[in-house]
Design a protein around this motif. Structure first.
Motif, PDB file in Angstrom:
ATOM      1  N   PRO A 194       0.827  -1.201   0.000  1.00  0.00           N
ATOM      2  CA  PRO A 194       0.000   0.000   0.000  1.00  0.00           C
ATOM      3  C   PRO A 194       0.864   1.255   0.000  1.00  0.00           C
ATOM      4  CG  PRO A 194       0.110  -0.893   2.209  1.00  0.00           C
ATOM      5  CD  PRO A 194       0.819  -1.878   1.318  1.00  0.00           C
ATOM      6  N   PRO A 195       0.301   2.397  -0.387  1.00  0.00           N
ATOM      7  CA  PRO A 195       1.085   3.638  -0.396  1.00  0.00           C
ATOM      8  C   PRO A 195       1.401   4.091   1.022  1.00  0.00           C
ATOM      9  CG  PRO A 195      -1.209   4.103  -0.815  1.00  0.00           C
ATOM     10  CD  PRO A 195      -1.083   2.609  -0.827  1.00  0.00           C
ATOM     11  N   HIS A 196       2.318   5.031   1.117  1.00  0.00           N
ATOM     12  CA  HIS A 196       2.697   5.540   2.432  1.00  0.00           C
ATOM     13  C   HIS A 196       3.278   6.941   2.294  1.00  0.00           C
ATOM     14  CE1 HIS A 196       6.331   3.326   0.951  1.00  0.00           C
ATOM     15  NE2 HIS A 196       6.883   4.493   1.241  1.00  0.00           N
ATOM     16  N   LEU A 197       3.467   7.569   3.419  1.00  0.00           N
ATOM     17  CA  LEU A 197       4.157   8.851   3.521  1.00  0.00           C
ATOM     18  C   LEU A 197       5.385   8.652   4.392  1.00  0.00           C
ATOM     19  CD1 LEU A 197       1.054  11.071   4.373  1.00  0.00           C
ATOM     20  CD2 LEU A 197       2.220  11.028   2.169  1.00  0.00           C
ATOM     21  N   HIS A 198       6.454   9.401   4.114  1.00  0.00           N
ATOM     22  CA  HIS A 198       7.545   9.511   5.094  1.00  0.00           C
ATOM     23  C   HIS A 198       7.907  10.990   5.190  1.00  0.00           C
ATOM     24  CE1 HIS A 198       9.733   8.719   1.297  1.00  0.00           C
ATOM     25  NE2 HIS A 198       9.301   7.474   1.338  1.00  0.00           N
ATOM     26  N   GLU A 199       7.344  11.613   6.200  1.00  0.00           N
ATOM     27  CA  GLU A 199       7.460  13.065   6.376  1.00  0.00           C
ATOM     28  C   GLU A 199       8.890  13.535   6.582  1.00  0.00           C
ATOM     29  OE1 GLU A 199       5.338  15.446   6.083  1.00  0.00           O
ATOM     30  OE2 GLU A 199       3.365  14.509   6.118  1.00  0.00           O
ATOM     31  N   ARG A 200       9.777  12.634   6.947  1.00  0.00           N
ATOM     32  CA  ARG A 200      11.157  13.034   7.236  1.00  0.00           C
ATOM     33  C   ARG A 200      12.113  12.733   6.082  1.00  0.00           C
ATOM     34  NH1 ARG A 200       8.243  12.053  11.373  1.00  0.00           N
ATOM     35  NH2 ARG A 200       8.068   9.843  10.865  1.00  0.00           N
ATOM     36  N   ARG A 201      11.583  12.248   4.951  1.00  0.00           N
ATOM     37  CA  ARG A 201      12.445  11.950   3.798  1.00  0.00           C
ATOM     38  C   ARG A 201      11.707  12.249   2.501  1.00  0.00           C
ATOM     39  NH1 ARG A 201      13.191   7.080   6.449  1.00  0.00           N
ATOM     40  NH2 ARG A 201      11.991   6.001   4.834  1.00  0.00           N
ATOM     41  N   MET A 202      12.428  12.758   1.508  1.00  0.00           N
ATOM     42  CA  MET A 202      11.909  12.845   0.150  1.00  0.00           C
ATOM     43  C   MET A 202      12.399  11.631  -0.621  1.00  0.00           C
ATOM     44  SD  MET A 202      14.499  13.434  -2.258  1.00  0.00           S
ATOM     45  CE  MET A 202      13.688  14.276  -3.593  1.00  0.00           C
ATOM     46  N   GLU A 203      11.834  11.435  -1.812  1.00  0.00           N
ATOM     47  CA  GLU A 203      12.213  10.275  -2.615  1.00  0.00           C
ATOM     48  C   GLU A 203      12.139  10.633  -4.095  1.00  0.00           C
ATOM     49  OE1 GLU A 203      11.447   5.446  -2.609  1.00  0.00           O
ATOM     50  OE2 GLU A 203      10.214   6.759  -1.364  1.00  0.00           O
ATOM     51  N   ALA A 204      12.976   9.976  -4.882  1.00  0.00           N
ATOM     52  CA  ALA A 204      12.925  10.116  -6.341  1.00  0.00           C
ATOM     53  C   ALA A 204      12.826   8.727  -6.954  1.00  0.00           C
ATOM     54  CB  ALA A 204      14.160  10.835  -6.858  1.00  0.00           C
ATOM     55  N   TYR A 205      11.950   8.608  -7.949  1.00  0.00           N
ATOM     56  CA  TYR A 205      11.792   7.361  -8.701  1.00  0.00           C
ATOM     57  C   TYR A 205      12.296   7.598 -10.121  1.00  0.00           C
ATOM     58  CZ  TYR A 205       8.469   4.928  -5.520  1.00  0.00           C
ATOM     59  OH  TYR A 205       7.868   4.274  -4.475  1.00  0.00           O
ATOM     60  N   CYS A 206      13.117   6.682 -10.625  1.00  0.00           N
ATOM     61  CA  CYS A 206      13.484   6.667 -12.042  1.00  0.00           C
ATOM     62  C   CYS A 206      12.921   5.385 -12.637  1.00  0.00           C
ATOM     63  CB  CYS A 206      14.996   6.719 -12.231  1.00  0.00           C
ATOM     64  SG  CYS A 206      15.514   6.603 -13.968  1.00  0.00           S
ATOM     65  N   TYR A 207      11.915   5.525 -13.488  1.00  0.00           N
ATOM     66  CA  TYR A 207      11.291   4.365 -14.123  1.00  0.00           C
ATOM     67  C   TYR A 207      12.094   3.966 -15.365  1.00  0.00           C
ATOM     68  CZ  TYR A 207       7.157   4.958 -11.160  1.00  0.00           C
ATOM     69  OH  TYR A 207       6.298   5.047 -10.092  1.00  0.00           O
ATOM     70  N   PHE A 208      12.323   2.669 -15.530  1.00  0.00           N
ATOM     71  CA  PHE A 208      13.125   2.217 -16.661  1.00  0.00           C
ATOM     72  C   PHE A 208      12.663   0.839 -17.123  1.00  0.00           C
ATOM     73  CE2 PHE A 208      15.212   0.345 -13.043  1.00  0.00           C
ATOM     74  CZ  PHE A 208      15.804  -0.824 -13.488  1.00  0.00           C
ATOM     75  N   ASP A 209      13.236   0.410 -18.243  1.00  0.00           N
ATOM     76  CA  ASP A 209      12.888  -0.863 -18.885  1.00  0.00           C
ATOM     77  C   ASP A 209      11.429  -0.916 -19.332  1.00  0.00           C
ATOM     78  OD1 ASP A 209      15.410  -1.856 -18.836  1.00  0.00           O
ATOM     79  OD2 ASP A 209      15.061  -3.418 -17.341  1.00  0.00           O
ATOM     80  N   LEU A 210      10.835   0.237 -19.643  1.00  0.00           N
ATOM     81  CA  LEU A 210       9.515   0.272 -20.272  1.00  0.00           C
ATOM     82  C   LEU A 210       9.688   0.192 -21.792  1.00  0.00           C
ATOM     83  CD1 LEU A 210       8.980   1.987 -17.491  1.00  0.00           C
ATOM     84  CD2 LEU A 210       6.941   2.743 -18.718  1.00  0.00           C
TER      85      LEU A 210
END
Length: 278
Positions: A194-210
């Motif tokens: 399930p989705p979530h939040l982490h108020e103390r960290r940011m995040e970056a997603y790099c989608y690949f192999d599409l």
């Protein structure tokens, strides 16, 4: 070498954003260009995302003009994942070979970085996350076989996936950076469920192999006020600490996740029940 900018936005601003506005604030497109290095300086915890696709000549960087220091790594660390064919990275003259889905940690104090491909016709595709660092930690190659693999999800809900931790206290230490790769099982499409939040960290997603015709529909925003981004191969999504981050693809894909913030506690998250999403 280019350095784009993303200045950041808050949850109270997304209601006024049209599709192009959302993409301009929360996505980075077009960094993977043959024969070039591209970076984007984000003001989400000052993470820099970058890409390099060396072909017939190596690519190099190390100057710190864009980050306000004599050298790029005077006050920064970096993780680099190879999402393409075999290649190599030199740190101050020491060469490391990287196969597909190998990663390299570069600690504070490096001076010159060179990146190359073993075969210009089948180039390496290097994806980079860099964050401020306050400690000197040795450089380290992390082959795919040495990453810590964790299984999540179930095939019945189409979210079975394998997460590999590369730059993580249990595998290869860093100052503040966390980095890994998630691959979905066959016939699974949902990530980070399930989705979530982490108020103390940011995040970056790099989608690949599409494939060229496939897309990932990435959901973001507050749990009670969601938006979506349509993401193609090699697109990068920036997820601020106030936003959920999850997605579903129309075909097979993987993604690199990178995080930074107050801590490196992977379990420091606030889960959000699907039924609470709006």
């Amino acid at each position: 070498m280019t350095m784009l900018q993303r200045y950041g936005a808050g949850p109270d601003q997304i209601d006024a954003m049209l599709t192009d506005d959302l993409r301009a604030n929360f996505m980075v497109e077009g960094l993977f260009r043959p024969g070039e290095i591209g970076f984007c300086y984000t003001h989400y915890d000052r993470m820099i995302v970058g890409a390099a696709v060396p072909t017939d000549q190596p690519l190099a960087f190390g100057d710190g003009a864009d980050v306000g220091t004599p050298h790029f790594f005077d006050a920064r660390e970096m993780g680099i994942a190879n999402l393409g064919a075999a290649g190599w990275i030199e740190i101050d003259g020491t060469r490391h070979a990287l196969a597909n889905r190998d990663a390299l940690y570069i600690g504070r104090g490096a001076r010159a970085v060179r990146l190359g491909s073993d075969d210009a016709a089948k180039p390496a595709r290097f994806y980079m996350n860099s964050v401020p660092a306050g400690a000197d930690i040795p450089h380290r190659l992390i082959p795919r076989a040495e990453a810590k693999a964790v299984e999540f999800g179930v095939k019945e809900k189409c979210n079975h996936r394998r997460l590999r931790m590369y730059i993580h206290p249990e595998v290869a230490p860093s100052c503040l950076l966390l980095m890994g790769i998630t691959d979905l099982a066959e016939q699974s499409v949902w990530n980070t469920m399930p989705p979530h939040l982490h108020e103390r960290r940011m995040e970056a997603y790099c989608y690949f192999d599409l494939s060229e015709e496939d897309r990932v529909f990435h959901l973001m925003g507050r749990p009670d006020n969601t938006r979506h981004l349509v993401v193609a191969d090699s697109d990068i999504v920036l997820s601020p600490s106030w936003s959920i981050h999850m997605g579903a693809g129309t075909g097979p894909y993987g993604f690199v996740w990178g995080m930074t913030g107050e801590n490196q506690a992977y379990s420091d998250v606030d889960p959000v029940a699907i039924k609470e999403l709006r």
